[in-house]
Design an enzyme around this catalytic site. Structure first.
Site, PDB file in Angstrom:
ATOM      1  CB  SER A  25      -0.911   0.007   1.227  1.00 19.70           C
ATOM      2  OG  SER A  25      -0.139   0.214   2.393  1.00 19.70           O
ATOM      3  CE  LYS A  26      -2.589   4.736  -2.984  1.00 17.60           C
ATOM      4  NZ  LYS A  26      -2.927   3.297  -3.083  1.00 17.60           N
ATOM      5  NE  ARG A  27       0.498   0.222   5.956  1.00 22.69           N
ATOM      6  CZ  ARG A  27       1.205  -0.815   6.418  1.00 22.69           C
ATOM      7  NH1 ARG A  27       2.381  -0.613   6.952  1.00 22.69           N
ATOM      8  NH2 ARG A  27       0.731  -2.028   6.344  1.00 22.69           N
TER       9      ARG A  27
END
Length: 493
Positions: free
Chosen positions: A263-265
């Site tokens: 994911s983005k993180r």
RNA sequence: GCCCCCAUCGUCCAGCGGCCUAGGACUCCGCCCUUUCAAGGCGGCAACGGGGAUUCGAAUUCCCCUGGGGGCACCA
């Protein structure tokens, strides 16, 4: 359903695969890999690679995402034979434009008693799911709150709105042979009577995707593992339509470095973000291909042509792979070094110009070409190039640490002064002449290469890290080299 | 809660009953090369999650456990 045109001369059904992203987000690396595997399989089997837009969710689909997906795919070089923007035998490859076909299919299913109108309220369903889960059972809705078919028809006729659900036959189970996962079985008590048509008349993913796979003659459905447990729904629907099921291939998902869903993180997930960071499409494709597949031998750097030839779905790994940019970066460096100097200059020129805030003239372009091979060897990302060549095209700033580390040392001042003097009178300005002049100077001044040359590097580039010195000086030119040496000399005094 | 999938170095893969004192690549650490940084060369650290079973023999087959992932929407 399958037409003669899909048969190859040897009587084998020709391969037709599709990549069907929905424009509700940017094309991410996992999607890129799924697209790539579809592409490799099609190309390696003389098949057709189709790009479809699964955009039944009008609310979440945007043109920005539509464009991003196409651009990302084209950047990767995954050209498709049929579909969005290129057309083909199907009128349209956008689901949002095939609504009436879906509605027809649903009407047929309802007429056959294979699907039914559902009036159950969200609250009812919610509570039902809670209760069945609490009772330790699968929260699959089985139509228990629905009226009889006659009553339903009357309510619909009266203008009441409803969803349409597929009537999953129970008891029962669906078994299929997944190319990467082997035989998988789902009991129908685990399968919900899923909605196929929303109350607003639009189809859900399951319906639209299945209808399209049937209509488009898709032979192999290659997609992410997140759809594995939806497969029984698709098979049931397919067979309810009287069609033959496709071969299913479920690819494991990509994880972040912590083993959790990517994911983005974890950093960038959009394909194009990697392009913008300075990755090469070839490197990206090579890396993605190896995330879950290997050519079988010890090769890791492999050309697209070889991948196509050797790619084999049945040897694709079952376990989820971690998307780790470390190896991607190394691989990018390999590909950068493999580029021709011309290609490298072309790729890097806009970055350099952007960095400078101005265009490069012909002479500067020649300089860039001259130094390019040396920069290629030092860059893992295209975006690192501007910083490495900046000293050739603009004013320099001295890096403080570099200055302190080298310019205050014994012999530094003599080397800088000596080099300025000697380089000013070199007859023919060439790498060889520059090197010879400076090496002679080292001998004359009794300085080691390190002591005598590092100060020159800092003087001309501003940093103790730069492309090789003699080449850098040669590329910089006599006038500017001497000027920089003199500037440094003054600053040192 | 229920169902499904997965399980070899930190990471990506190889291994498909004996060829395994488990191989390659990335990372990391040495050394060499060297005007810096790279690149390159050489070497090193590092794994079959646990327990049963089958077998003359198991990383490879089966079962259980554990761990991880996915799914259970009028999202896709």
């Amino acid at each position: 359903m399958k037409s003669d045109s899909q048969m190859k001369s040897d009587g084998q059904m020709s391969v037709r695969v599709r990549f069907a992203p929905s424009p509700t987000g940017f094309l991410h690396v996992g999607g890129g890999r799924t697209g790539l595997y579809n592409y490799l399989f099609a190309r390696g089997n003389d098949g057709t690679f189709i790009l479809r837009s699964d955009d039944t969710d009008a609310a979440r689909s945007t043109d920005e995402f539509r464009v991003d997906i196409l651009e990302s795919l084209r950047w990767l070089g995954l050209d498709w034979d049929e579909g969005i923007e290129v057309g083909g035998p199907i009128e349209t490859y956008r689901q949002s434009e095939r609504l009436s076909r879906y509605q027809d299919v649903v009407a047929g299913l309802v007429a056959d008693g294979k699907a039914y109108y559902s009036f159950a309220t969200p609250e009812q369903l919610d509570q039902f799911r809670k209760e069945t889960m609490a009772a330790g059972q699968a929260p699959s809705y089985d139509g228990r709150f629905e009226p009889t078919a006659e009553e339903a028809a009357a309510r619909i006729a009266a203008g009441e709105s409803a969803t349409v659900r597929f009537a999953v036959p129970r008891p029962g189970q669906t078994t299929f042979d997944d190319v990467v996962r082997d035989t998988v079985t789902f009991d129908h008590v685990q399968v919900d009577d899923f909605v196929i048509l929303r109350s607003n008349g639009t189809p859900t993913y399951h319906l639209a995707s299945t209808v399209d796979d049937v209509d488009f003659g898709i032979t192999h459905v290659i997609r992410g593992e997140d759809l594995l447990s939806s497969t029984p729904k698709h098979i049931l629907l397919t067979e309810a339509m009287g069609a033959e099921r496709a071969t299913y291939v479920h690819l494991s998902l990509l994880m972040g470095p912590d083993g959790k869903k990517l994911s983005k993180r974890h950093g960038h997930t959009a394909i194009k973000a990697y392009r913008d960071e300075g990755y090469l499409a070839d490197a990206m494709v090579n890396y993605l291909a190896l995330l879950g597949w290997s050519p079988g031998d010890d090769n890791t750097v492999i050309s697209l042509a070889d991948m196509i030839e050797r790619f084999d779905l049945s040897t694709v790994s079952k376990n989820p792979a971690i998307f780790d940019t470390g190896k991607l970066q190394w691989m990018n460096g390999v590909y950068i070094r493999e580029m021709s100097a011309d290609a490298f200059v072309a790729a890097v020129r806009p970055l350099v110009e952007g960095d400078l805030g101005r265009g490069l003239d012909d002479a500067e372009l020649a300089t860039l070409a001259e130094i390019a091979p040396l920069v290629q060897e030092r860059a893992k990302l295209l975006t690192e190039a501007p910083a490495q060549v900046r000293f050739l095209f603009g004013d320099i700033e001295y890096d403080e640490t570099s200055w302190d580390k080298t310019m205050t040392k014994d012999g530094a001042a003599e080397a800088v002064a000596g080099a300025a003097e000697r380089l000013a009178v070199v007859e023919t300005w060439s790498v060889e002449a520059v090197e010879e002049t400076l090496r002679t100077m080292l001998v004359d001044l009794e300085l080691s290469a390190r002591k005598g040359l590092q100060p020159l590097r800092v003087a001309i580039s501003g940093s103790s890290v730069s492309p090789p010195l003699f080449e850098s000086i040669t590329a910089l030119g006599r006038d500017r080299t001497v000027a920089r040496l003199n500037t440094a000399k003054v600053k040192m005094a």
